[in-house]
Design a protein around this motif. Structure first.
Motif, PDB file in Angstrom:
ATOM      1  N   GLU B  50       0.850  -1.195   0.000  1.00 20.26           N
ATOM      2  CA  GLU B  50       0.000   0.000   0.000  1.00 20.26           C
ATOM      3  C   GLU B  50       0.886   1.246   0.000  1.00 20.26           C
ATOM      4  O   GLU B  50       1.893   1.297   0.717  1.00 20.26           O
ATOM      5  CB  GLU B  50      -0.878  -0.022   1.257  1.00 20.26           C
ATOM      6  N   GLN B  51       0.510   2.188  -0.826  1.00 16.64           N
ATOM      7  CA  GLN B  51       1.243   3.452  -0.869  1.00 16.64           C
ATOM      8  C   GLN B  51       0.231   4.584  -0.992  1.00 16.64           C
ATOM      9  O   GLN B  51      -0.656   4.506  -1.865  1.00 16.64           O
ATOM     10  CB  GLN B  51       2.194   3.460  -2.070  1.00 16.64           C
ATOM     11  N   ASP B  52       0.353   5.573  -0.146  1.00 17.52           N
ATOM     12  CA  ASP B  52      -0.603   6.696  -0.133  1.00 17.52           C
ATOM     13  C   ASP B  52      -2.044   6.196  -0.055  1.00 17.52           C
ATOM     14  O   ASP B  52      -2.933   6.726  -0.750  1.00 17.52           O
ATOM     15  CB  ASP B  52      -0.409   7.560  -1.393  1.00 17.52           C
ATOM     16  N   GLY B  53      -2.254   5.164   0.720  1.00 17.54           N
ATOM     17  CA  GLY B  53      -3.615   4.654   0.917  1.00 17.54           C
ATOM     18  C   GLY B  53      -4.162   3.843  -0.239  1.00 17.54           C
ATOM     19  O   GLY B  53      -5.327   3.454  -0.242  1.00 17.54           O
ATOM     20  N   VAL B  54      -3.290   3.567  -1.244  1.00 15.36           N
ATOM     21  CA  VAL B  54      -3.750   2.824  -2.422  1.00 15.36           C
ATOM     22  C   VAL B  54      -3.021   1.491  -2.495  1.00 15.36           C
ATOM     23  O   VAL B  54      -1.797   1.435  -2.329  1.00 15.36           O
ATOM     24  CB  VAL B  54      -3.462   3.633  -3.717  1.00 15.36           C
ATOM     25  N   VAL B  55      -3.767   0.409  -2.753  1.00 15.40           N
ATOM     26  CA  VAL B  55      -3.140  -0.912  -2.920  1.00 15.40           C
ATOM     27  C   VAL B  55      -2.542  -0.982  -4.322  1.00 15.40           C
ATOM     28  O   VAL B  55      -3.251  -0.830  -5.316  1.00 15.40           O
ATOM     29  CB  VAL B  55      -4.173  -2.042  -2.707  1.00 15.40           C
ATOM     30  N   LYS B  56      -1.222  -1.207  -4.380  1.00 14.49           N
ATOM     31  CA  LYS B  56      -0.547  -1.202  -5.682  1.00 14.49           C
ATOM     32  C   LYS B  56      -0.061  -2.584  -6.101  1.00 14.49           C
ATOM     33  O   LYS B  56       0.361  -2.780  -7.234  1.00 14.49           O
ATOM     34  CB  LYS B  56       0.619  -0.225  -5.646  1.00 14.49           C
ATOM     35  N   GLY B  57      -0.103  -3.531  -5.168  1.00 13.65           N
ATOM     36  CA  GLY B  57       0.330  -4.879  -5.519  1.00 13.65           C
ATOM     37  C   GLY B  57      -0.073  -5.864  -4.448  1.00 13.65           C
ATOM     38  O   GLY B  57      -0.463  -5.475  -3.343  1.00 13.65           O
ATOM     39  N   PHE B  58       0.011  -7.132  -4.777  1.00 10.63           N
ATOM     40  CA  PHE B  58      -0.341  -8.171  -3.802  1.00 10.63           C
ATOM     41  C   PHE B  58       0.504  -9.413  -4.046  1.00 10.63           C
ATOM     42  O   PHE B  58       1.101  -9.572  -5.128  1.00 10.63           O
ATOM     43  CB  PHE B  58      -1.835  -8.521  -3.909  1.00 10.63           C
ATOM     44  N   ILE B  59       0.549 -10.273  -3.061  1.00  9.76           N
ATOM     45  CA  ILE B  59       1.248 -11.561  -3.214  1.00  9.76           C
ATOM     46  C   ILE B  59       0.547 -12.583  -2.324  1.00  9.76           C
ATOM     47  O   ILE B  59       0.037 -12.232  -1.252  1.00  9.76           O
ATOM     48  CB  ILE B  59       2.755 -11.440  -2.858  1.00  9.76           C
ATOM     49  N   ILE B  60       0.500 -13.814  -2.806  1.00  9.66           N
ATOM     50  CA  ILE B  60      -0.115 -14.897  -2.024  1.00  9.66           C
ATOM     51  C   ILE B  60       0.884 -16.037  -1.922  1.00  9.66           C
ATOM     52  O   ILE B  60       1.515 -16.411  -2.918  1.00  9.66           O
ATOM     53  CB  ILE B  60      -1.358 -15.476  -2.723  1.00  9.66           C
ATOM     54  N   GLY B  61       1.009 -16.585  -0.740  1.00  6.99           N
ATOM     55  CA  GLY B  61       1.905 -17.721  -0.569  1.00  6.99           C
ATOM     56  C   GLY B  61       1.450 -18.615   0.555  1.00  6.99           C
ATOM     57  O   GLY B  61       0.649 -18.204   1.408  1.00  6.99           O
ATOM     58  N   GLU B  62       1.939 -19.823   0.535  1.00  4.26           N
ATOM     59  CA  GLU B  62       1.528 -20.788   1.548  1.00  4.26           C
ATOM     60  C   GLU B  62       2.652 -21.787   1.787  1.00  4.26           C
ATOM     61  O   GLU B  62       3.370 -22.159   0.856  1.00  4.26           O
ATOM     62  CB  GLU B  62       0.280 -21.526   1.048  1.00  4.26           C
ATOM     63  N   VAL B  63       2.768 -22.215   3.039  1.00  6.67           N
ATOM     64  CA  VAL B  63       3.702 -23.307   3.330  1.00  6.67           C
ATOM     65  C   VAL B  63       2.961 -24.613   3.085  1.00  6.67           C
ATOM     66  O   VAL B  63       1.903 -24.855   3.665  1.00  6.67           O
ATOM     67  CB  VAL B  63       4.203 -23.243   4.798  1.00  6.67           C
ATOM     68  N   ARG B  64       3.492 -25.422   2.170  1.00  7.43           N
ATOM     69  CA  ARG B  64       2.863 -26.707   1.850  1.00  7.43           C
ATOM     70  C   ARG B  64       3.879 -27.806   2.111  1.00  7.43           C
ATOM     71  O   ARG B  64       5.077 -27.618   1.895  1.00  7.43           O
ATOM     72  CB  ARG B  64       2.441 -26.758   0.375  1.00  7.43           C
ATOM     73  N   ALA B  65       3.367 -28.959   2.566  1.00 12.49           N
ATOM     74  CA  ALA B  65       4.281 -30.048   2.912  1.00 12.49           C
ATOM     75  C   ALA B  65       3.934 -31.341   2.182  1.00 12.49           C
ATOM     76  O   ALA B  65       2.763 -31.711   2.099  1.00 12.49           O
ATOM     77  CB  ALA B  65       4.243 -30.292   4.418  1.00 12.49           C
ATOM     78  N   TRP B  66       4.928 -31.957   1.643  1.00 12.65           N
ATOM     79  CA  TRP B  66       4.886 -33.311   1.084  1.00 12.65           C
ATOM     80  C   TRP B  66       4.058 -33.470  -0.171  1.00 12.65           C
ATOM     81  O   TRP B  66       3.827 -34.596  -0.615  1.00 12.65           O
ATOM     82  CB  TRP B  66       4.435 -34.330   2.161  1.00 12.65           C
ATOM     83  N   GLU B  67       3.597 -32.375  -0.749  1.00 12.58           N
ATOM     84  CA  GLU B  67       2.957 -32.531  -2.051  1.00 12.58           C
ATOM     85  C   GLU B  67       4.048 -32.760  -3.075  1.00 12.58           C
ATOM     86  O   GLU B  67       5.118 -32.169  -2.996  1.00 12.58           O
ATOM     87  CB  GLU B  67       2.147 -31.289  -2.385  1.00 12.58           C
ATOM     88  N   PHE B  68       3.786 -33.633  -4.014  1.00 11.30           N
ATOM     89  CA  PHE B  68       4.787 -34.024  -5.028  1.00 11.30           C
ATOM     90  C   PHE B  68       6.035 -34.598  -4.352  1.00 11.30           C
ATOM     91  O   PHE B  68       7.127 -34.558  -4.919  1.00 11.30           O
ATOM     92  CB  PHE B  68       5.201 -32.834  -5.910  1.00 11.30           C
ATOM     93  N   GLY B  69       5.879 -35.100  -3.125  1.00 12.33           N
ATOM     94  CA  GLY B  69       7.034 -35.673  -2.422  1.00 12.33           C
ATOM     95  C   GLY B  69       7.995 -34.628  -1.899  1.00 12.33           C
ATOM     96  O   GLY B  69       9.116 -34.945  -1.490  1.00 12.33           O
ATOM     97  N   SER B  70       7.557 -33.373  -1.906  1.00 13.15           N
ATOM     98  CA  SER B  70       8.469 -32.293  -1.519  1.00 13.15           C
ATOM     99  C   SER B  70       8.387 -32.013  -0.020  1.00 13.15           C
ATOM    100  O   SER B  70       7.285 -31.905   0.533  1.00 13.15           O
ATOM    101  CB  SER B  70       8.072 -31.045  -2.317  1.00 13.15           C
ATOM    102  N   ALA B  71       9.534 -31.872   0.608  1.00 17.51           N
ATOM    103  CA  ALA B  71       9.591 -31.482   2.019  1.00 17.51           C
ATOM    104  C   ALA B  71       8.939 -30.106   2.171  1.00 17.51           C
ATOM    105  O   ALA B  71       8.837 -29.366   1.179  1.00 17.51           O
ATOM    106  CB  ALA B  71      11.046 -31.445   2.475  1.00 17.51           C
ATOM    107  N   PRO B  72       8.496 -29.746   3.387  1.00 17.89           N
ATOM    108  CA  PRO B  72       7.811 -28.465   3.564  1.00 17.89           C
ATOM    109  C   PRO B  72       8.595 -27.303   2.956  1.00 17.89           C
ATOM    110  O   PRO B  72       9.810 -27.184   3.167  1.00 17.89           O
ATOM    111  CB  PRO B  72       7.733 -28.329   5.088  1.00 17.89           C
ATOM    112  N   CYS B  73       7.885 -26.483   2.191  1.00 19.81           N
ATOM    113  CA  CYS B  73       8.525 -25.291   1.615  1.00 19.81           C
ATOM    114  C   CYS B  73       7.456 -24.248   1.348  1.00 19.81           C
ATOM    115  O   CYS B  73       6.253 -24.546   1.397  1.00 19.81           O
ATOM    116  CB  CYS B  73       9.306 -25.624   0.341  1.00 19.81           C
TER     117      CYS B  73
END
Lengths: 154, 143
Positions: B50-73
């Motif tokens: 947020e800059q000057d009260g305006v949302v200018k960007g976003f990001i989404i992320g999650e910690v996931r474990a063992w999907e595709f055999g992958s250790a938590p990341c």
């Protein structure tokens, strides 16, 4: 994937110059660093100059200077100056490629080509320099510290 | 620039930014995603810049474990910056903030997936030090 010697020298030269944008480096400076002949670099530097990526600075202390945009210029841009890598079914004219087996083989080769193209096109000079700096840091971290050796007492 | 957790009032700005970037309006998807990310907030993160009260960007992320055999990341599922405000380090700051949250959540690696054709996004992730990982995405037509 194998790239031609001139392409490799072009990449070395651009990355070396872009890493020190305030300095001018002579052809022999660059040749010495990468252990290649200065003559061999001559045409390479000329081609890079024509592409607008380097400019020659004349006079005492003259040499070459990077004049491109390190954030926008990609590895593929530099490679394309020296050789035309083909990513669009380059083997189609080879014998047997009109058979079902040839077409199946072409599918697999196209997959590999798409990966190479995308990788080369997504890595800028800045990103390459960041990778180099990280490598430099890792190498420095693995070297034994000289300060760990206590000075000899007189 | 303030990087903070997304709030319900940001949703319309997020939908608009995604629409500007992807040229494909999908408000229902964003409403569902937003609702999903309000749960398990110790492993799911939805941030906005947020800059000057305006949302200018976003990001989404999650910690996931063992999907595709992958250790938590940590996985980055989406990132978007209003095209009018690019080259202002908004995406870099969003990614850095998300990576900090991933580290606090106990993981040491971050992954994402992008279209091979999306050179802008690929170049961005590469410029942040990301490289091809040990997994390969495969697919086939079903009909």
């Amino acid at each position: 994937m194998k790239i031609q010697r001139a392409t490799l020298l072009g990449l070395y030269a651009i990355l070396e110059l872009a890493d020190q944008p305030d300095l001018q480096l002579s052809r022999s400076d660059i040749a010495r660093k990468f252990n290649v002949s200065s003559n061999h670099l001559s045409k390479v530097m000329r081609d890079l100059g024509k592409a607008g990526l380097v400019e020659a600075v004349r006079g005492v202390g003259g040499g070459y200077r990077f004049s491109g945009n390190a954030k926008r210029t990609t590895l593929l841009d530099i490679i394309n100056i020296f050789e035309a890598l083909r990513f669009d079914s380059p083997n189609l004219r080879e014998p047997g490629m009109d058979t079902e087996l040839g077409q199946a083989l072409e599918l697999v080769l196209s997959e590999i080509n798409a990966n190479i193209h995308s990788t080369l096109r997504s890595i800028s000079i800045n990103t390459m320099l960041m990778l180099k700096n990280r490598r430099q840091q890792e190498n420095a971290d693995t070297l034994p510290s000289t300060s760990a050796i206590p000075p000899k007492a007189d | 620039m303030l990087i903070r957790e997304a709030r319900p009032g940001d949703l319309e700005s997020i939908i608009e930014i995604d629409n500007l970037v992807s040229k494909l309006a999908k408000p229902d998807y964003w409403r569902d995603t937003f609702a999903n990310f309000m749960h398990n907030r110790d492993s799911r993160f939805f941030l906005v810049a947020e800059q000057d009260g305006v949302v200018k960007g976003f990001i989404i992320g999650e910690v996931r474990a063992w999907e595709f055999g992958s250790a938590p990341c940590g996985w980055v599922f989406a990132i978007g910056v209003n095209p009018d405000h690019r080259l202002a380090h908004i995406a870099s700051n969003l990614l850095a903030a998300l990576c900090d949250l991933f580290v606090r959540a106990g993981v040491t690696k971050v992954r994402t997936m992008t279209s091979r054709q999306d050179h802008v996004l690929l170049s961005f992730f590469r410029s942040q030090g990301m490289m091809a990982g040990p997994y390969q995405q495969l697919e086939k037509e079903l009909v």
